[in-house]
Design an enzyme around this catalytic site. Structure first.
Site, PDB file in Angstrom:
ATOM      1  N   MET A  53     -33.732 -14.477 -11.804  1.00  0.00           N
ATOM      2  CA  MET A  53     -32.692 -15.487 -11.496  1.00  0.00           C
ATOM      3  C   MET A  53     -33.499 -16.928 -11.272  1.00  0.00           C
ATOM      4  SD  MET A  53     -32.533 -14.750  -6.960  1.00  0.00           S
ATOM      5  CE  MET A  53     -31.667 -16.413  -6.889  1.00  0.00           C
ATOM      6  N   TYR A  54     -34.876 -16.984 -11.192  1.00  0.00           N
ATOM      7  CA  TYR A  54     -35.464 -18.227 -10.718  1.00  0.00           C
ATOM      8  C   TYR A  54     -35.268 -19.312 -11.665  1.00  0.00           C
ATOM      9  CZ  TYR A  54     -37.907 -15.551  -7.040  1.00  0.00           C
ATOM     10  OH  TYR A  54     -38.271 -14.803  -6.012  1.00  0.00           O
ATOM     11  N   GLU A  55     -34.762 -20.463 -11.368  1.00  0.00           N
ATOM     12  CA  GLU A  55     -34.726 -21.759 -12.133  1.00  0.00           C
ATOM     13  C   GLU A  55     -34.953 -22.925 -11.367  1.00  0.00           C
ATOM     14  OE1 GLU A  55     -30.676 -21.916 -13.768  1.00  0.00           O
ATOM     15  OE2 GLU A  55     -29.817 -20.571 -12.392  1.00  0.00           O
TER      16      GLU A  55
END
Length: 304
Positions: A53-55
């Site tokens: 999910m990391y952005e």
């Protein structure tokens, strides 16, 4: 750099783990790649934590994610065996059923998407990023067991689970004859010490290593914030206030106490907090989110 063993495995990790939630925004790709390689070559840090999910600060519920994994993949692709990489599954990263939670199909699909982004054929640690109320623990354990057998993961763990949820998963893994979770990643800080009451003792009793996150509470425990003073420019509170814990009189009392304890020990607040975390039962590595090299250097100096 100090190292520790991941329980039940032959993996040794640096006691400082680099978190990648800021990758993409505000930390640009080229800078992130450079910092990861410098940390490995100059500070002996080999443990990287990411998630599908990391952005960075561009994240919103249901956005596609993947940015941090792609950046990590570019950093480590030429020297994969120099790093221990953890990634996660479970948060919403799209609109399809497999884009959320941890059903066997979601695990299968999302892991392969992560592998492609990371430019590798295995991840060292695969975390369940949150509890899935729709999937039986036995089904999750079997899915993780399948990936262990396939060699796509070397070990697995949980993040953001409650003690009761972890107990159920441990029982399921035992019932299914699957290797139990090797790591647990709870939120933990002097401003949020709840995991000390039950989760850390549970992990210690079951031989599960702990890698806590939010130790610095978004920077509140670094000494950069001052009571009745403007929010520092470039701080998390200035850039992403919705991610921050509100500052109350009780919070300030904890912050002031930490500052006094750090001064008495002759270290910075950041170093004191990292040392405090590593002194807790079962903690094998402390997770640090970062934007600048000096943040890594300061934390690493507490672990030599």
């Amino acid at each position: 750099m100090q190292y520790a063993n991941i329980p039940g495995t032959d993996m040794r990790v640096s006691r400082l783990c680099l978190g990648t939630m800021t990758f993409g925004s505000p930390l640009a790709e080229a800078d992130a790649v450079r910092l990861l390689l410098e940390a490995r070559d100059e500070l002996d840090i080999n443990f990287i934590d990411t998630a599908n999910m990391y952005e960075g600060y561009n994240r919103y519920a249901g956005s596609a994610g993947g940015v941090a994994e792609e950046i990590v993949g570019k950093a480590v692709s030429a020297r994969r065996h120099d790093f221990i990489i953890a990634t996660k599954v479970g948060m919403k990263v799209g609109q399809d059923p497999v884009d959320e939670n941890t059903s066997p199909e979601a695990i299968r699909v999302q892991l392969r998407r992560s592998l492609k982004r990371l430019n590798t054929d295995y991840v060292d640690i695969y975390y369940l990023h949150r509890y899935d109320p729709f999937t039986a623990p036995e089904a999750i354990a079997r899915a993780m067991g399948d990936e262990l057998k396939a060699g796509t993961i070397r070990a697995w763990g949980v993040s953001n689970y409650t003690p009761d949820q972890l107990r159920a998963l441990l029982a399921a893994a035992k019932q299914e004859n699957i290797a139990p979770p090797a790591l647990c990643q709870p939120a933990l800080s002097l401003l949020n010490p709840g995991a000390l009451d039950e989760m850390l003792p549970l992990c210690a009793a079951n031989g599960i290593g702990v890698v806590p996150y939010q130790l610095l509470q978004g920077g509140l425990l670094t000494g950069k914030y001052r009571r009745n003073m403007p929010v520092p420019e470039g701080s998390r509170m200035a850039e992403k206030p919705e991610w921050m814990k509100p500052l109350t009189d009780e919070s300030w009392a904890v912050i002031d106490s930490a500052a006094e304890a750090a001064a008495a020990r002759g270290v910075s607040m950041t170093q004191y907090v990292m040392q405090w975390a590593l002194e807790q039962p079962g903690v094998i590595s402390a997770l640090l989110g970062f934007k600048r090299r000096e943040q890594i250097d300061e934390a690493a100096a507490a672990m030599v």
